[in-house]
Motif scaffolding. Structure first.
Motif, mmCIF file in Angstrom:
data_model
loop_
_atom_site.group_PDB
_atom_site.id
_atom_site.type_symbol
_atom_site.label_atom_id
_atom_site.label_comp_id
_atom_site.label_asym_id
_atom_site.label_seq_id
_atom_site.Cartn_x
_atom_site.Cartn_y
_atom_site.Cartn_z
ATOM 1 N N LEU A 149 0.872 -1.167 0.000
ATOM 2 C CA LEU A 149 0.000 0.000 0.000
ATOM 3 C C LEU A 149 0.909 1.217 0.000
ATOM 4 N N LEU A 150 0.702 2.147 -0.904
ATOM 5 C CA LEU A 150 1.626 3.286 -0.982
ATOM 6 C C LEU A 150 0.867 4.598 -1.010
ATOM 7 N N SER A 151 1.388 5.561 -0.268
ATOM 8 C CA SER A 151 0.783 6.884 -0.325
ATOM 9 C C SER A 151 1.811 7.964 -0.044
ATOM 10 N N GLY A 152 1.510 9.163 -0.478
ATOM 11 C CA GLY A 152 2.424 10.277 -0.250
ATOM 12 C C GLY A 152 1.655 11.526 0.106
ATOM 13 N N ILE A 153 2.274 12.346 0.944
ATOM 14 C CA ILE A 153 1.679 13.657 1.252
ATOM 15 C C ILE A 153 2.743 14.715 0.981
ATOM 16 N N GLN A 154 2.330 15.790 0.355
ATOM 17 C CA GLN A 154 3.278 16.877 0.078
ATOM 18 C C GLN A 154 3.549 17.680 1.336
ATOM 19 N N PRO A 155 4.820 17.927 1.638
ATOM 20 C CA PRO A 155 5.131 18.736 2.812
ATOM 21 C C PRO A 155 4.910 20.220 2.534
ATOM 22 N N MET A 187 9.828 16.344 -3.436
ATOM 23 C CA MET A 187 10.076 16.717 -4.836
ATOM 24 C C MET A 187 8.796 17.224 -5.502
ATOM 25 N N HIS A 188 7.654 16.727 -5.061
ATOM 26 C CA HIS A 188 6.391 17.266 -5.584
ATOM 27 C C HIS A 188 6.163 18.676 -5.057
ATOM 28 N N ALA A 189 6.577 18.889 -3.805
ATOM 29 C CA ALA A 189 6.267 20.175 -3.170
ATOM 30 C C ALA A 189 6.950 21.353 -3.867
ATOM 31 N N THR A 224 -6.847 17.924 -14.107
ATOM 32 C CA THR A 224 -7.532 19.082 -13.523
ATOM 33 C C THR A 224 -6.685 19.759 -12.439
ATOM 34 N N GLN A 225 -5.841 18.963 -11.719
ATOM 35 C CA GLN A 225 -5.033 19.605 -10.685
ATOM 36 C C GLN A 225 -4.034 20.592 -11.316
ATOM 37 N N PHE A 226 -3.527 20.251 -12.498
ATOM 38 C CA PHE A 226 -2.625 21.181 -13.190
ATOM 39 C C PHE A 226 -3.368 22.462 -13.550
ATOM 40 N N THR A 279 4.474 18.192 -15.520
ATOM 41 C CA THR A 279 4.849 16.776 -15.656
ATOM 42 C C THR A 279 4.769 16.014 -14.331
ATOM 43 N N TYR A 280 4.313 16.692 -13.298
ATOM 44 C CA TYR A 280 4.176 16.106 -11.969
ATOM 45 C C TYR A 280 3.488 14.730 -11.971
ATOM 46 N N PRO A 281 2.446 14.493 -12.785
ATOM 47 C CA PRO A 281 1.837 13.152 -12.751
ATOM 48 C C PRO A 281 2.807 12.027 -13.119
ATOM 49 N N ASP A 338 6.614 7.290 -8.355
ATOM 50 C CA ASP A 338 6.511 6.980 -6.920
ATOM 51 C C ASP A 338 5.822 5.632 -6.726
ATOM 52 N N ILE A 339 4.745 5.462 -7.469
ATOM 53 C CA ILE A 339 3.882 4.293 -7.277
ATOM 54 C C ILE A 339 4.477 3.048 -7.944
ATOM 55 N N LEU A 340 4.929 3.215 -9.192
ATOM 56 C CA LEU A 340 5.331 2.044 -9.979
ATOM 57 C C LEU A 340 6.683 1.472 -9.550
ATOM 58 N N LEU A 367 -1.946 -1.262 -3.942
ATOM 59 C CA LEU A 367 -3.062 -0.371 -3.635
ATOM 60 C C LEU A 367 -2.593 1.038 -3.332
ATOM 61 N N VAL A 368 -3.345 1.998 -3.853
ATOM 62 C CA VAL A 368 -3.061 3.398 -3.551
ATOM 63 C C VAL A 368 -4.342 4.028 -3.017
ATOM 64 N N PRO A 369 -4.347 4.426 -1.739
ATOM 65 C CA PRO A 369 -5.535 5.113 -1.226
ATOM 66 C C PRO A 369 -5.636 6.475 -1.902
ATOM 67 N N ASP A 372 -9.501 13.983 -5.513
ATOM 68 C CA ASP A 372 -8.626 14.872 -6.276
ATOM 69 C C ASP A 372 -7.435 14.147 -6.909
ATOM 70 N N GLN A 373 -7.162 12.918 -6.470
ATOM 71 C CA GLN A 373 -6.001 12.200 -7.014
ATOM 72 C C GLN A 373 -6.387 11.038 -7.930
ATOM 73 N N LYS A 374 -7.682 10.833 -8.104
ATOM 74 C CA LYS A 374 -8.143 9.696 -8.914
ATOM 75 C C LYS A 374 -7.627 9.767 -10.337
#
Ligand code: TRP
Length: 340
Positions: free
Chosen positions: A12-18, A50-52, A114-116, A133-135, A141-143, A149-151, A155-157
């Motif tokens: 299970l993997l997830s990330g939060i931007q600082p 790196m996303h932040a 849409t987030q872009f 190119t963030y996606p 990150d995921i692959l 599983l990614v919760p 907004d991230q779907k």
């Protein structure tokens, strides 16, 4: 944790931007689920610095927030011996795979994100290529970890769907390389809304700090924010209140903190003034966050302990990431680097 045992559990993997402050919405929407799922999954929880930087960050704030967020993951109850917690920039394979994936992602796909579109409206003075190119970085990150599983919140779907498309495209072009991750949608999770603008989601990066409850707000601030939370011109709670955004949100927060159903909460407060609910809600919030904040202070006060955990996490992550990245490099035809 032995490598073998790790390999047995699905990932299970997830990330939060600082950025901003971890808020009650993050706890309820994400961190709480991570804690509950750690029995059955190997959790990989990333502080995605790196996303932040796709939006401007003050260097000192970014540095402090990365450590603070990691400490809050731990304070929330994520067991560092059973999960992998690390800071994204400590694992260079994220940048490396993201470059490759950029070459398997179409501009047409990125144009639809849409987030872009939202972020480029909000940060019109800095619509940089990274934001665009963030996606592909998120897909990396995921692959990299053969994630099952990614919760994901709503907004991230779209980003997860793109990740799946990129994985399938790569697998079909060469041969199976990446596991195609599934979205994990928590069952009927409560949605926590902004305190001042209850028609929008509580956001940790909101410019108005009265909109969110930070997990680190001291008791007097918590009480003040709840007192000021927007309701409506009715004064008493009725079963209908659940359908009104401001008061409904306060009832929702109370239900989450006290582990009660919404109906039970509405029953308990039926006929009471809004101020009664606000008083009890503030008490629940203080009681709920106090032990969390105590654990946090202890962890953040022992810098060596935290950096050891992050070093260990980054080491484990590099080990797993290297396996995937070398497969990818081989398949696309890169000459293996010498060992000297
Ligand atoms: N893009 C996510 C967000 O803005 C954060 C994120 C980065 C993420 N990498 C991830 C989430 C990998 C899940 C999995 O909230």
């Amino acid at each position: 944790m032995s490598e073998l045992q790790k390999d047995k559990k699905p990932i299970l993997l997830s990330g939060i931007q600082p950025s901003g402050h971890l808020a009650l919405g993050n706890y309820v929407g994400a961190m709480r689920n991570w804690v509950n799922l750690q029995q059955d999954y190997l959790g990989i929880f990333i502080v995605v610095d790196m996303h932040a930087i796709t939006v401007r960050q003050k260097p000192a704030d970014l540095r402090n927030r990365c450590l603070s967020f990691a400490a809050q993951y731990l304070a929330a109850g994520i067991d560092p011996d059973e999960n992998i917690i690390f800071i994204q920039s400590h694992v260079p394979q994220h940048a490396e795979l993201s470059w490759v994936l950029n070459c398997y992602t179409y501009m047409g796909e990125l144009n639809r994100m849409t987030q872009f579109k939202d972020k480029s409206q909000r940060h019109g003075d800095n619509i940089n290529a990274g934001l665009y190119t963030y996606p592909a970085l998120m897909a990396a990150d995921i692959l990299l970890y053969q994630t099952d599983l990614v919760p994901v919140g709503a907004d991230q779907k779209q980003h997860l769907e793109l990740t799946r498309d990129i994985a399938n495209r790569f697998n079909n072009t060469y041969s199976p390389t990446f596991k195609v991750p599934e979205p994990f949608i928590p069952k009927a999770g409560a949605r926590i809304m902004s305190l001042q603008e209850p028609d929008k989601k509580m956001s940790k990066s909101d410019t108005n700090e009265n909109n969110y409850i930070s997990l680190l707000d001291p008791p007097d601030v918590l009480r003040r924010k709840i007192k000021r939370a927007v309701t409506d011109s009715a004064r008493e709670i009725t079963p209908e209140s659940l359908h009104h955004s401001g008061i409904g949100n306060l009832l929702t927060i109370f239900s989450v903190l006290n582990d009660m159903s919404l109906e039970a909460v509405a029953n308990q407060f039926e006929g009471q003034q809004y101020s009664v609910l606000k008083g009890e809600l503030a008490d629940s919030l203080v009681a709920f966050l106090e032990p969390f904040q105590q654990r946090y202070s202890k962890i953040i006060g022992e810098k060596g302990y935290l950096t050891d955990i992050l070093d260990q996490g980054a080491g484990q992550a590099r080990y797993l990431a290297t396996k995937t990245l070398s497969k990818v490099y081989r398949k696309i035809g890169f000459v293996p680097a010498g060992r000297s």
